[in-house]
Design an enzyme around this catalytic site. Structure first.
Site, mmCIF file in Angstrom:
data_model
loop_
_atom_site.group_PDB
_atom_site.id
_atom_site.type_symbol
_atom_site.label_atom_id
_atom_site.label_comp_id
_atom_site.label_asym_id
_atom_site.label_seq_id
_atom_site.Cartn_x
_atom_site.Cartn_y
_atom_site.Cartn_z
ATOM 1 C CD GLN A 36 17.417 -12.470 16.295
ATOM 2 O OE1 GLN A 36 16.181 -12.095 16.073
ATOM 3 N NE2 GLN A 36 18.081 -12.939 17.444
ATOM 4 N N GLY A 70 14.357 -13.800 28.981
ATOM 5 C CA GLY A 70 15.419 -13.910 29.903
ATOM 6 C C GLY A 70 16.260 -13.057 30.211
ATOM 7 C CG HIS A 125 14.006 -21.758 25.290
ATOM 8 N ND1 HIS A 125 15.213 -22.634 24.756
ATOM 9 C CD2 HIS A 125 14.350 -20.475 24.624
ATOM 10 C CE1 HIS A 125 16.020 -21.729 23.890
ATOM 11 N NE2 HIS A 125 15.172 -20.834 23.968
ATOM 12 C CG LEU A 185 20.468 -24.366 31.004
ATOM 13 C CD1 LEU A 185 19.281 -25.260 30.831
ATOM 14 C CD2 LEU A 185 21.775 -25.198 31.029
HETATM 15 O O1 PAF Z 1 16.161 -14.234 22.196
HETATM 16 C C1 PAF Z 1 15.990 -14.879 21.174
HETATM 17 O O2 PAF Z 1 15.663 -16.088 21.024
HETATM 18 C C2 PAF Z 1 15.520 -14.089 20.096
HETATM 19 O O3 PAF Z 1 16.684 -12.855 19.801
HETATM 20 C C3 PAF Z 1 14.110 -13.513 19.991
HETATM 21 C C4 PAF Z 1 13.805 -12.439 21.213
HETATM 22 C C5 PAF Z 1 13.132 -14.575 20.009
HETATM 23 C C6 PAF Z 1 14.048 -12.628 18.638
HETATM 24 O O4 PAF Z 1 14.138 -13.283 17.625
#
Ligand code: PAF
Length: 279
Positions: free
Chosen positions: A57, A144, A33, A181
């Site tokens: 999600q 990413g 990140h 990672l």
């Molecule tokens: O990749 C992620 O961490 C998630 O799918 C995102 C893009 C933050 C959406 O919740």
């Protein structure tokens, strides 16, 4: 770094900013990140990050409640990276009423690969990303390549809706042994962690064979999955697709040098890992 949870306050804070670079996350931040934050800094100013574990999600049997939440440590890391604003809405802030309007990706892109194994996942992702974009109004946003299909879907969404946000792709950040990672790596036991780099090695081997002229794509995919199974994995898929639209590749396209990517998802113990490699 300002930490803001309300949409209104965020809008006030960001008014007049025309070059914002945005990195959406679900927190539990690791070096991968942070590399996105650094890339964001090269493409815009200021950098805004978000942390929001997006219920939409997650499937009913997935790990929403157990998803690691490490807010204090995340804040410290983002501060060190010089992030200007952290947008960290609560569920009430972002979804004050049930989110009935959704963005649904086209079936050929959204219901294949990850979408086949996680129904509704990409609708949850695109809906929250659209909403976050609407809040942050970024000029660019960084995603990413680790989540290759997500990146492609968001890129297509931004294009089809003519969003004023350029989508920037960041290379996958890997440990020295090749393992990509991921927040989910923390669920691996020490033995599984030692085994986990096999996924990337398998992808590397598949990519190599395609580059060397192997044309029997189905056989390659099957062999690679069998190899994982032999070593205790339960693969969902290893699939060689066209980079342009993530659809299957024909023999003729192979011969014409179509750009490809090999994508994989496989479970090691209880941990489901995904990875991919451009060929
Ligand atoms: O990749 C992620 O961490 C998630 O799918 C995102 C893009 C933050 C959406 O919740």
């Amino acid at each position: 770094m300002k930490i803001i949870s309300s949409i209104e306050e965020l809008r006030d804070q960001m008014r007049g900013q025309l070059r914002t670079a945005f990195v959406p996350t679900m927190g539990n931040l690791h070096e991968g990140h942070l590399s996105l934050m650094r890339l964001a800094k090269r493409h815009g100013d200021p950098v805004v990050a978000s942390i929001f574990v997006n219920r939409l999600q997650f499937g009913p049997n997935e790990d929403f409640d157990k998803y690691p939440r490490t807010f204090a440590a995340d804040v410290e890391k983002l501060e060190k990276e010089g992030v200007y604003v952290l947008f960290a809405p609560t569920e009430k802030d972002l979804y004050p009423e049930p989110q009935e309007f959704r963005i649904r990706p086209p079936d050929d892109l959204g219901n294949t690969l990850e979408g086949e194994f996680r129904p509704g996942f990409f609708t949850g992702v695109t809906t929250v990303v659209m909403k976050l974009f609407s809040c942050v109004q970024p000029r660019v946003a960084v995603f990413g390549k680790k989540d290759y299909q997500q990146l492609m879907i968001i890129r297509n969404m931004a294009k089809q809706f003519a969003l004023p946000t350029d989508i920037i792709a960041a290379e996958t950040f890997r440990a020295d042994d090749g393992l990509a990672l991921s927040s989910r790596n923390m669920y691996l036991s020490p033995e599984e962690r030692a085994e986990a780099p096999r996924l990337y090695r398998t992808l590397t081997q598949v990519a190599e064979e395609v580059r060397n002229g192997q044309r029997n794509i189905a056989a390659l995919e099957q062999e690679a999955m069998a190899q994982l199974r032999t070593n205790g994995w339960q693969p969902d898929y290893i699939s060689i697709r066209k980079r342009s639209n993530l659809q299957m590749v024909t023999e003729a396209e192979l011969v014409q040098g179509e750009e490809l990517v090999v994508l994989a998802a496989a479970k090691l113990g209880i941990t489901r890992l995904i990875d991919n490699l451009e060929i």
